[in-house]
Design a protein around this motif. Structure first.
Motif, PDB file in Angstrom:
ATOM      1  N   ILE A   1      -3.248 -52.471 -11.394  1.00  0.00           N
ATOM      2  CA  ILE A   1      -3.720 -51.835  -9.777  1.00  0.00           C
ATOM      3  C   ILE A   1      -3.343 -50.364 -10.137  1.00  0.00           C
ATOM      4  CG2 ILE A   1      -3.240 -51.680  -7.492  1.00  0.00           C
ATOM      5  CD1 ILE A   1      -3.849 -54.531  -8.409  1.00  0.00           C
ATOM      6  N   GLY A   2      -4.586 -49.650 -10.272  1.00  0.00           N
ATOM      7  CA  GLY A   2      -4.391 -48.180 -10.809  1.00  0.00           C
ATOM      8  C   GLY A   2      -4.507 -47.378  -9.803  1.00  0.00           C
ATOM      9  N   GLY A   3      -4.166 -47.809  -8.352  1.00  0.00           N
ATOM     10  CA  GLY A   3      -4.429 -46.918  -7.310  1.00  0.00           C
ATOM     11  C   GLY A   3      -5.680 -47.110  -6.589  1.00  0.00           C
ATOM     12  N   ASP A   4      -6.162 -46.107  -5.772  1.00  0.00           N
ATOM     13  CA  ASP A   4      -7.480 -46.354  -5.156  1.00  0.00           C
ATOM     14  C   ASP A   4      -8.506 -45.836  -6.138  1.00  0.00           C
ATOM     15  OD1 ASP A   4      -9.628 -46.295  -3.462  1.00  0.00           O
ATOM     16  OD2 ASP A   4      -9.184 -44.755  -2.370  1.00  0.00           O
TER      17      ASP A   4
ATOM     18  N   MET B   1     -12.956 -56.181 -13.697  1.00  0.00           N
ATOM     19  CA  MET B   1     -13.207 -56.667 -12.697  1.00  0.00           C
ATOM     20  C   MET B   1     -14.060 -55.717 -11.716  1.00  0.00           C
ATOM     21  SD  MET B   1     -11.038 -58.031  -9.276  1.00  0.00           S
ATOM     22  CE  MET B   1     -10.335 -56.326  -9.097  1.00  0.00           C
ATOM     23  N   LEU B   2     -15.100 -55.611 -11.322  1.00  0.00           N
ATOM     24  CA  LEU B   2     -16.214 -54.799 -10.765  1.00  0.00           C
ATOM     25  C   LEU B   2     -15.855 -54.737  -9.263  1.00  0.00           C
ATOM     26  CD1 LEU B   2     -19.691 -55.932 -12.354  1.00  0.00           C
ATOM     27  CD2 LEU B   2     -17.965 -54.100 -13.297  1.00  0.00           C
ATOM     28  N   LYS B   3     -15.620 -53.305  -9.084  1.00  0.00           N
ATOM     29  CA  LYS B   3     -15.571 -53.260  -7.633  1.00  0.00           C
ATOM     30  C   LYS B   3     -16.040 -52.021  -6.940  1.00  0.00           C
ATOM     31  CE  LYS B   3     -11.345 -51.551  -4.584  1.00  0.00           C
ATOM     32  NZ  LYS B   3      -9.968 -51.164  -4.790  1.00  0.00           N
ATOM     33  N   GLY B   4     -16.554 -52.110  -5.743  1.00  0.00           N
ATOM     34  CA  GLY B   4     -17.375 -51.143  -5.019  1.00  0.00           C
ATOM     35  C   GLY B   4     -18.862 -51.562  -4.818  1.00  0.00           C
ATOM     36  N   GLY B   5     -19.512 -50.982  -3.975  1.00  0.00           N
ATOM     37  CA  GLY B   5     -20.990 -50.858  -3.728  1.00  0.00           C
ATOM     38  C   GLY B   5     -21.696 -50.257  -4.731  1.00  0.00           C
ATOM     39  N   PHE B   6     -23.033 -50.475  -4.671  1.00  0.00           N
ATOM     40  CA  PHE B   6     -23.946 -49.694  -5.439  1.00  0.00           C
ATOM     41  C   PHE B   6     -25.442 -49.936  -4.677  1.00  0.00           C
ATOM     42  CE2 PHE B   6     -23.990 -54.407  -6.799  1.00  0.00           C
ATOM     43  CZ  PHE B   6     -25.104 -54.658  -6.723  1.00  0.00           C
ATOM     44  N   SER B   7     -26.080 -48.921  -4.946  1.00  0.00           N
ATOM     45  CA  SER B   7     -27.609 -48.922  -4.461  1.00  0.00           C
ATOM     46  C   SER B   7     -28.297 -49.987  -5.222  1.00  0.00           C
ATOM     47  CB  SER B   7     -28.320 -47.461  -4.360  1.00  0.00           C
ATOM     48  OG  SER B   7     -28.532 -46.885  -5.584  1.00  0.00           O
ATOM     49  N   GLU B   8     -29.612 -50.268  -4.401  1.00  0.00           N
ATOM     50  CA  GLU B   8     -30.383 -51.217  -5.303  1.00  0.00           C
ATOM     51  C   GLU B   8     -31.245 -50.614  -6.265  1.00  0.00           C
ATOM     52  OE1 GLU B   8     -32.064 -54.754  -6.074  1.00  0.00           O
ATOM     53  OE2 GLU B   8     -30.328 -54.401  -4.379  1.00  0.00           O
TER      54      GLU B   8
ATOM     55  N   LEU C   1      -8.486 -55.435 -15.286  1.00  0.00           N
ATOM     56  CA  LEU C   1      -8.435 -54.140 -15.024  1.00  0.00           C
ATOM     57  C   LEU C   1      -9.596 -54.057 -13.927  1.00  0.00           C
ATOM     58  CD1 LEU C   1      -8.362 -52.547 -18.538  1.00  0.00           C
ATOM     59  CD2 LEU C   1      -6.425 -52.848 -16.823  1.00  0.00           C
ATOM     60  N   THR C   2      -9.292 -52.993 -12.735  1.00  0.00           N
ATOM     61  CA  THR C   2     -10.347 -52.949 -11.810  1.00  0.00           C
ATOM     62  C   THR C   2     -11.156 -51.690 -12.283  1.00  0.00           C
ATOM     63  OG1 THR C   2      -8.915 -53.768 -10.044  1.00  0.00           O
ATOM     64  CG2 THR C   2     -10.823 -52.437  -9.524  1.00  0.00           C
ATOM     65  N   LEU C   3     -12.550 -51.955 -12.341  1.00  0.00           N
ATOM     66  CA  LEU C   3     -13.493 -50.963 -12.783  1.00  0.00           C
ATOM     67  C   LEU C   3     -14.597 -50.440 -11.663  1.00  0.00           C
ATOM     68  CD1 LEU C   3     -14.165 -49.504 -15.355  1.00  0.00           C
ATOM     69  CD2 LEU C   3     -15.615 -51.097 -15.981  1.00  0.00           C
ATOM     70  N   PRO C   4     -14.622 -49.436 -11.405  1.00  0.00           N
ATOM     71  CA  PRO C   4     -15.646 -49.100 -10.242  1.00  0.00           C
ATOM     72  C   PRO C   4     -16.953 -49.303 -10.775  1.00  0.00           C
ATOM     73  CG  PRO C   4     -13.930 -47.385 -10.833  1.00  0.00           C
ATOM     74  CD  PRO C   4     -14.001 -48.191 -11.871  1.00  0.00           C
ATOM     75  N   THR C   5     -17.971 -49.988  -9.871  1.00  0.00           N
ATOM     76  CA  THR C   5     -19.204 -50.093 -10.419  1.00  0.00           C
ATOM     77  C   THR C   5     -20.058 -48.720 -10.740  1.00  0.00           C
ATOM     78  OG1 THR C   5     -20.033 -50.039  -8.186  1.00  0.00           O
ATOM     79  CG2 THR C   5     -19.551 -52.165  -9.100  1.00  0.00           C
ATOM     80  N   ALA C   6     -19.587 -47.671 -10.120  1.00  0.00           N
ATOM     81  CA  ALA C   6     -20.187 -46.142 -10.334  1.00  0.00           C
ATOM     82  C   ALA C   6     -19.891 -45.989 -11.837  1.00  0.00           C
ATOM     83  CB  ALA C   6     -19.613 -45.490  -9.587  1.00  0.00           C
ATOM     84  N   ALA C   7     -18.726 -46.168 -12.348  1.00  0.00           N
ATOM     85  CA  ALA C   7     -18.728 -46.037 -13.840  1.00  0.00           C
ATOM     86  C   ALA C   7     -19.711 -46.734 -14.888  1.00  0.00           C
ATOM     87  CB  ALA C   7     -17.310 -46.191 -13.992  1.00  0.00           C
ATOM     88  N   VAL C   8     -19.649 -47.917 -14.497  1.00  0.00           N
ATOM     89  CA  VAL C   8     -20.533 -48.910 -15.168  1.00  0.00           C
ATOM     90  C   VAL C   8     -22.099 -48.393 -15.007  1.00  0.00           C
ATOM     91  CG1 VAL C   8     -21.230 -51.176 -15.630  1.00  0.00           C
ATOM     92  CG2 VAL C   8     -18.992 -50.863 -14.920  1.00  0.00           C
TER      93      VAL C   8
END
Length: 389
Positions: free
Chosen positions: A50-53, A121-128, A87-94
């Motif tokens: 858990i790497g924080g927010d 683990m992908l986390k966070g929304g993303f645009s179409e 590991l939690t990974l922001p979808t924005a980074a991918v």
């Protein structure tokens, strides 16, 4: 040879040692670490960092750098190294492309962890408009060897059909959903439906944030096997206690004996592409290993290598020259698999169908055919003999 979710040389997602409600856990005092527990065995089978927010906006580059630092901190505790890491990974980074993930790749390399020992683990929304870039990024990560998870399913702005496009190894339900389950029947129905959906697309299911026994009983009723949260952290003894529901055995079950999952032992597994030399190395390293199970990328058993027959083949004249560098599956027997709910006597009947392999290990599988572990026929014989006295 470490794969999620293993312990030691296991590669299956399942049990570490024995099918008990309490199992030894590694130290998890490192900041930002929480254990993931197999509810059927009580074993800690993975650790979630858990790497924080990690946030949802921006490029995600800063989040990845913070995550890389956390990986390096974890690597300093050698007791944590054998366990797979989530590991939690922001979808924005991918979506941003491979360059954005370079700090994470480097941190894992320095820490000695291989990609196949890590679940992202992908986390966070993303645009179409970013959907195609996200899917391509996920495929790139999978090609390197990482396993993929989709997080916060149930409350995050993630379309459910992403589960079909991404084909995650692990689906993580939303902790907010779990928190409201005991007092909200509609959300409980939603959680049960999501768990069934995840299993039907071939993913394991994790229930995070479990704080009460009521929540635990609810998610187990959904068929969820993996969980984490305050209820499931090691106590002062370093052990995790999983409250087990009391289930009255059915009359037929009393006649046929306990289910095979009660005799479950960790399976030593390798990818089906493994060479014969790799199998020799495993058998040579530990005399107690009776079999090696070859599995595909989804941990489904594809071949079984019995210790005695395999080593005889290799030790025969020209055996090593003929087989050493080639795939071991050429020497493998067909898998004798039994579902985890199979009674002991029924499992013995499966073992007795082939007189030449009566004492070969049986492979125990979960609901979607993935390898959970092995059962030794000698253990079943002792159980059936005890029933007759």
């Amino acid at each position: 040879m470490v794969h999620p979710f293993p312990v030691s040389t296991n590669t299956q997602l399942l049990p570490p040692t024995t099918a008990t409600a309490t199992a030894a856990a590694p130290p998890v005092s490192v900041a930002g670490i929480t254990p993931i527990v197999d509810l059927d065995t009580g074993g800690v089978i993975a650790l979630q960092a858990i790497g924080g927010d990690l946030g949802y906006g921006g490029s995600g580059h800063g989040d990845v750098v913070a995550l890389a630092r956390l990986v390096l901190d974890i690597s300093r505790n050698e007791a944590l190294l054998p366990l797979p890491l989530v590991l939690t990974l922001p979808t924005a980074a991918v979506v941003s492309g491979s360059a954005a993930l370079a700090p994470l790749h480097e941190a894992l390399r320095v820490s000695g962890r291989r990609p196949r020992e890590v679940i992202l683990m992908l986390k966070g929304g993303f645009s179409e408009v970013d959907r195609r870039a996200l899917i391509m990024g996920v495929e790139g990560l999978r090609a390197v060897g990482y396993l993929i998870a989709v997080g916060e399913v149930g409350t995050a702005h993630v379309p459910l059909d992403l589960l079909t496009d991404v084909s995650p190894y692990l689906t993580v339900l939303s902790p907010e959903l779990i928190a409201r389950v005991p007092r909200d029947q509609r959300r409980a129905a939603l959680g049960e439906s999501l768990a069934a959906l995840a299993r039907n697309v071939g993913a394991h299911v994790l229930a995070p944030g479990v704080t009460t026994e009521v929540q635990l009983a609810t998610v187990r009723g959904w068929g969820v096997r993996l969980a984490q949260g305050p209820l499931l952290v090691p106590g002062p003894s370093g052990r995790v206690h999983v409250p087990l529901p009391v289930v009255e055995p059915e009359p037929v079950q009393l006649l046929l004996g306990p289910r095979v999952q009660e005799f479950l032992l960790p399976a030593v597994t390798l990818p089906e592409e493994a060479t014969a030399e790799e199998i020799v190395e495993i058998f040579s390293s530990e005399p107690s290993i009776t079999s090696v199970i070859l599995v595909d990328e989804y941990q489904r058993p594809k071949g079984s290598l019995d210790r005695s027959r395999f080593l005889l083949s290799i030790a025969s004249r020209f055996g090593h020259a003929l087989h050493g560098k080639k795939p071991a599956i050429r020497l493998a027997d067909s898998v004798r698999a039994v579902p985890k709910t199979t009674p002991a006597i029924a499992a013995m009947q499966v073992a007795g169908r082939d007189t030449e392999r009566v004492y070969d290990d049986l492979v125990v599988t979960d609901e979607v055919g993935r390898c959970m572990g092995i059962v030794r026929v000698s253990d079943l014989i002792r159980q059936v003999a005890a029933m007759q006295h």
